[in-house]
Scaffold this active site. Structure first.
Site, short mmCIF file in Angstrom:
data_model
loop_
_atom_site.label_atom_id
_atom_site.label_comp_id
_atom_site.label_asym_id
_atom_site.label_seq_id
_atom_site.Cartn_x
_atom_site.Cartn_y
_atom_site.Cartn_z
N ARG A 104 0.96 -1.01 0.11
CA ARG A 104 -0.26 -0.03 -0.10
C ARG A 104 0.53 1.50 -0.05
O ARG A 104 0.94 2.37 -0.99
CB ARG A 104 -1.20 -0.02 1.31
CG ARG A 104 -1.85 0.98 1.04
CD ARG A 104 -1.56 2.53 1.54
NE ARG A 104 -1.35 2.34 2.82
CZ ARG A 104 -0.25 3.19 3.36
NH1 ARG A 104 -0.78 4.62 2.87
NH2 ARG A 104 -0.64 3.45 4.85
N ASP A 105 1.55 1.51 1.07
CA ASP A 105 1.85 2.45 1.42
C ASP A 105 3.26 2.44 0.30
O ASP A 105 3.51 3.49 -0.03
CB ASP A 105 2.90 2.59 2.15
CG ASP A 105 3.64 4.38 3.09
OD1 ASP A 105 3.20 5.78 2.46
OD2 ASP A 105 4.18 4.39 4.07
N HIS B 127 6.26 4.70 12.49
CA HIS B 127 6.38 4.40 11.27
C HIS B 127 7.09 6.06 10.31
O HIS B 127 7.40 7.07 10.81
CB HIS B 127 4.93 5.01 10.40
CG HIS B 127 4.86 4.73 9.33
ND1 HIS B 127 4.41 4.32 8.37
CD2 HIS B 127 5.05 5.38 8.04
CE1 HIS B 127 4.30 3.72 6.93
NE2 HIS B 127 5.36 5.02 7.25
N ASN C 21 10.76 5.01 2.26
CA ASN C 21 9.92 4.31 4.15
C ASN C 21 10.76 3.56 4.56
O ASN C 21 11.99 2.88 3.95
CB ASN C 21 9.01 3.35 3.41
CG ASN C 21 7.32 4.03 3.16
OD1 ASN C 21 7.20 4.62 3.86
ND2 ASN C 21 6.70 3.73 2.82
N HIS D 18 10.41 7.15 8.39
CA HIS D 18 10.74 7.94 7.22
C HIS D 18 12.79 7.55 6.93
O HIS D 18 12.59 8.93 8.06
CB HIS D 18 10.17 8.78 6.27
CG HIS D 18 8.55 7.88 5.62
ND1 HIS D 18 8.25 9.31 4.68
CD2 HIS D 18 8.12 6.80 6.23
CE1 HIS D 18 7.38 8.40 4.65
NE2 HIS D 18 6.94 7.19 5.44
N CYS E 190 5.12 9.24 0.94
CA CYS E 190 4.28 9.92 0.81
C CYS E 190 4.01 10.64 -0.65
O CYS E 190 4.64 11.62 -0.51
CB CYS E 190 3.53 11.19 1.55
SG CYS E 190 2.04 11.52 2.30
MG MG Z 1 5.30 5.48 5.19
#
Ligand code: MG
Length: 314
Positions: free
Chosen positions: A24-25, A213, A255, A215, A246
């Protein structure tokens, strides 16, 4: 395949759950359209590598994220492995309706810790975003779903500067109080540093129900993860191969790569249930599909075609 030397550090969690966000991300920011069959194979490979939670796709409006416009088709054909969770990102009630139609059992909502990003990413104010979340979470819980909450811009915001810790805690607590089982603290632009992580977890009163989460935009993702582990956090988001970021946040690249995370965790003696070799193989395969090399350092160090100790001799 080479493995890290294992030297445990006292005080760390025995086991960490890696919350895999690659399908997904990771994929949502990829310019090359990935066929639904490849996405399904990606998810199957992740489960085979030992993942027990794989965020599969998103029911945001297809025009916003064309890469994930095939969410319904993907879920319909998904070969679900028993014991593996496949959460789906859901922005609003329409997205929840679609998730319910497709048998989704866990959703994730995404809020903003700052006013500007709430406007840019959600078309809401910091306050009015809750009017959107409340009915989604209430209805999801009523259907027996589990709901995770993401919170973006927890460390800094490109328009507003550092995000006040008290503001992050206030917004985050409200998301948890809606009934979300977990709150993922997102460093959307990667500006956080370890002391900030420690302070933020402490300001929440400890690690209970928190995930992180990070980055790697500024190279801080792993060291920030270590700070979170030392503060007791046991759920860490990562993206296989380090793909994604993002699309709506300036310079929000990078990520944290699952392989880089797993190398560190296994080196620290922390169990993940993941097979590093399988993950590297998957990232190498996916990189070929995407037409560009994986940004993961560990994938590059261990990836296909590498002689075992070539880098030592060079
Ligand atoms: Mg992310």
């Amino acid at each position: 395949m080479r493995e890290p030397y294992r030297v445990a550090e006292a005080g760390l969690p025995e086991r960490v759950t890696v919350y895999e966000v690659g399908p997904r991300d990771g994929l949502q920011n990829e310019p090359v359209m990935v066929p639904v069959e490849i996405k399904a194979e990606f998810i199957a490979r992740l489960a085979a590598a030992g993942h027990r939670v794989i965020e599969a796709t998103s029911f945001v409006r297809p025009g916003w994220v064309p890469q994930l416009a095939d969410a319904a088709e993907l879920l319909a054909g998904l070969d679900r492995v028993p014991g593996v969770r496949y959460p789906v990102l859901v922005p609003n009630e329409r997205g929840l309706d679609r998730a319910l139609e497709h048998g989704v059992q866990e959703i994730a909502i995404f809020g903003s810790a700052t006013e500007t990003f709430a406007g840019r990413n959600l078309n809401r104010t910091l306050e009015s975003q809750f009017e959107m979340f409340e009915p989604v979470v209430a209805r999801a819980l009523g259907h027996g779903l589990r709901v995770r909450a993401y919170l973006s811009m927890c460390f800094g915001d490109p328009w507003e500067g550092p995000t006040p810790i008290g503001q992050v805690v206030a917004v985050g607590r409200r998301l948890l109080d809606l009934g979300c089982f977990e709150l993922s603290l997102g460093d959307t632009t990667g500006v956080g540093t370890p002391g900030h992580v420690t302070a933020l977890v402490e300001a929440f009163g400890g690690p209970s129900r928190l995930a992180v989460h990070f980055h790697d935009t500024y190279g801080q993702a792993l060291v920030n993860t270590l700070a979170a582990l030392r503060a007791g956090v046991t759920v860490v988001d990562a993206s296989t191969g380090g793909i994604g970021g993002c699309p709506y946040a300036e310079s929000a690249t990078g990520n944290l790569a699952t392989e880089d995370l797993v190398w560190m965790l296994h080196g620290l003696g922390v169990e993940t249930g993941l097979d590093l070799e399988s993950l590297v193989e998957t990232s190498t395969w996916l990189a070929a599909e995407l037409g560009r090399p994986s940004p993961s350092r560990v994938v590059r160090a261990l990836g296909a075609g590498r002689a075992p100790d070539r880098h030592v001799k060079e």
